[in-house]
Scaffold this motif. Structure first.
Motif, short mmCIF file in Angstrom:
data_model
loop_
_atom_site.label_atom_id
_atom_site.label_comp_id
_atom_site.label_asym_id
_atom_site.label_seq_id
_atom_site.Cartn_x
_atom_site.Cartn_y
_atom_site.Cartn_z
N ASN A 144 0.81 -1.23 0.00
CA ASN A 144 0.00 0.00 0.00
C ASN A 144 0.84 1.27 0.00
O ASN A 144 0.30 2.37 0.13
N TYR A 145 2.16 1.12 -0.12
CA TYR A 145 3.05 2.27 -0.07
C TYR A 145 3.61 2.61 -1.44
O TYR A 145 4.02 1.72 -2.20
N ILE A 190 10.34 1.93 5.71
CA ILE A 190 9.02 1.30 5.70
C ILE A 190 8.89 0.33 6.87
O ILE A 190 7.85 0.22 7.51
N CYS A 205 7.44 8.68 1.06
CA CYS A 205 6.63 7.47 1.19
C CYS A 205 5.18 7.90 1.32
O CYS A 205 4.82 8.64 2.25
N TYR A 206 4.34 7.45 0.39
CA TYR A 206 2.92 7.81 0.40
C TYR A 206 2.09 6.58 0.73
O TYR A 206 2.16 5.57 0.05
N ASP A 207 1.31 6.69 1.79
CA ASP A 207 0.39 5.62 2.20
C ASP A 207 -0.87 5.76 1.35
O ASP A 207 -1.70 6.63 1.60
N LYS A 224 -3.53 3.84 1.01
CA LYS A 224 -4.79 3.51 1.68
C LYS A 224 -5.30 4.65 2.55
O LYS A 224 -6.49 4.96 2.57
N ASN A 225 -4.37 5.31 3.27
CA ASN A 225 -4.76 6.35 4.21
C ASN A 225 -4.49 7.77 3.71
O ASN A 225 -4.71 8.73 4.44
N SER A 226 -3.97 7.89 2.47
CA SER A 226 -3.70 9.18 1.84
C SER A 226 -2.80 10.06 2.70
O SER A 226 -3.07 11.25 2.93
N ARG A 227 -1.71 9.47 3.19
CA ARG A 227 -0.77 10.23 4.01
C ARG A 227 0.64 10.07 3.44
O ARG A 227 1.01 9.01 2.96
N LYS A 286 4.99 10.85 3.95
CA LYS A 286 6.06 11.05 4.92
C LYS A 286 7.39 11.10 4.17
O LYS A 286 7.66 10.28 3.31
#
Length: 256
Positions: A221-222, A254, A234-236, A238-241, A243
């Motif tokens: 999911n990253y 990760i 790093c973009y999550d 699933k959670n649209s976050r 870092k």
């Protein structure tokens, strides 16, 4: 040119538990003294049978983990192969910035195939090749094309069809299901199979723009975006976050 030694990670003894992270992988260095035909390796790919294919400025090298077998592209001139894809059980698609056209290599026969069907101007305009669901795609003049092909043993007959992505495409990446197309200040996630589109803005990634992005990789999911002059992001999904990573090695971050 500065020597670049091939690092092949030998992931051994990984153990998972609730309160510990992965152990650090162990590495072994390979160079010409170990059987490589060149210390400069610019691309690496693992085929469906588990063999590693290494792109060099001489051609392709196949490794079974013990021995190396070399396939020089003598008629193509010196050039670093930076992109390798597997079209089917017997064909590899190779690309380099310095080749006049892409190269199709027959694994079984150990030789390249002649490419037909597309004009030279179009062939020379193709870049950022991607594989999705067993099909080949590439950018040409800001358009995203599906490259069809028919194999007649001695040559490969190519055709093309433009995808209705609706944007001007600058860079293209992929996973097994979708294309990730950089256009302006957003990433268009496009499914060739369903036509479904999703957009991720540079703002959601914590970036002013996407000009510094030179590579994009998916790990579950990253989404990892990085380039020589930018801190990896790093973009999550699933959670649209997003870092910013503390190191150029995204795998370590990760795990944390």
């Amino acid at each position: 040119m500065k020597k670049i030694f091939l690092l092949i990670a030998l992931f051994m003894g990984y153990e998972l538990c609730a309160n510990t992270f992965f152990e650090r992988p162990k590495y072994k260095l390979y160079d010409k003294s170990e059987g490589l035909n060149n210390n400069t390796v610019s691309g690496i790919f693992q085929d469906r049978d588990g063999f590693l294919w290494l792109g060099t400025d001489i051609g392709l090298t196949r490794s079974d983990g013990v021995n190396f077998r070399h396939y020089p592209f003598g008629d193509k001139g010196g050039s670093l192969i930076s992109d390798i894809h597997q079209l089917n059980d017997s064909l590899l698609w190779c690309w380099s910035n310095n080749y006049t056209t892409p190269v199709c290599f027959n694994i079984c026969e150990g030789k390249t195939l002649e490419l037909k069907g597309l004009g030279l101007d179009l062939m020379q305009s193709l870049y950022d090749f991607c594989m999705v669901d067993g099909k080949l795609y590439a950018i040409s003049n800001s358009r995203m094309l599906h490259i069809s092909m028919v194999d007649d043993a001695s040559s490969l007959l190519l055709g093309h069809e433009e995808l209705p992505v609706g944007v001007s495409v600058e860079r293209a990446f992929s996973d097994s299901n979708s294309l990730y197309l950089l256009s302006g200040n957003e990433i268009l996630v496009y499914s060739p199979k369903t036509g479904v589109k999703e957009r991720i803005s540079s703002h959601n990634l914590g970036l002013e723009n996407l000009q510094g992005v030179r590579n994009l990789r998916l790990f579950g999911n990253y989404m990892i975006l990085y380039g020589p002059e930018m801190m990896p992001v790093c973009y999550d999904i699933k959670n649209s976050r997003a870092k910013f990573l503390d190191t150029a090695d995204p795998i370590i971050d990760i795990q944390q």
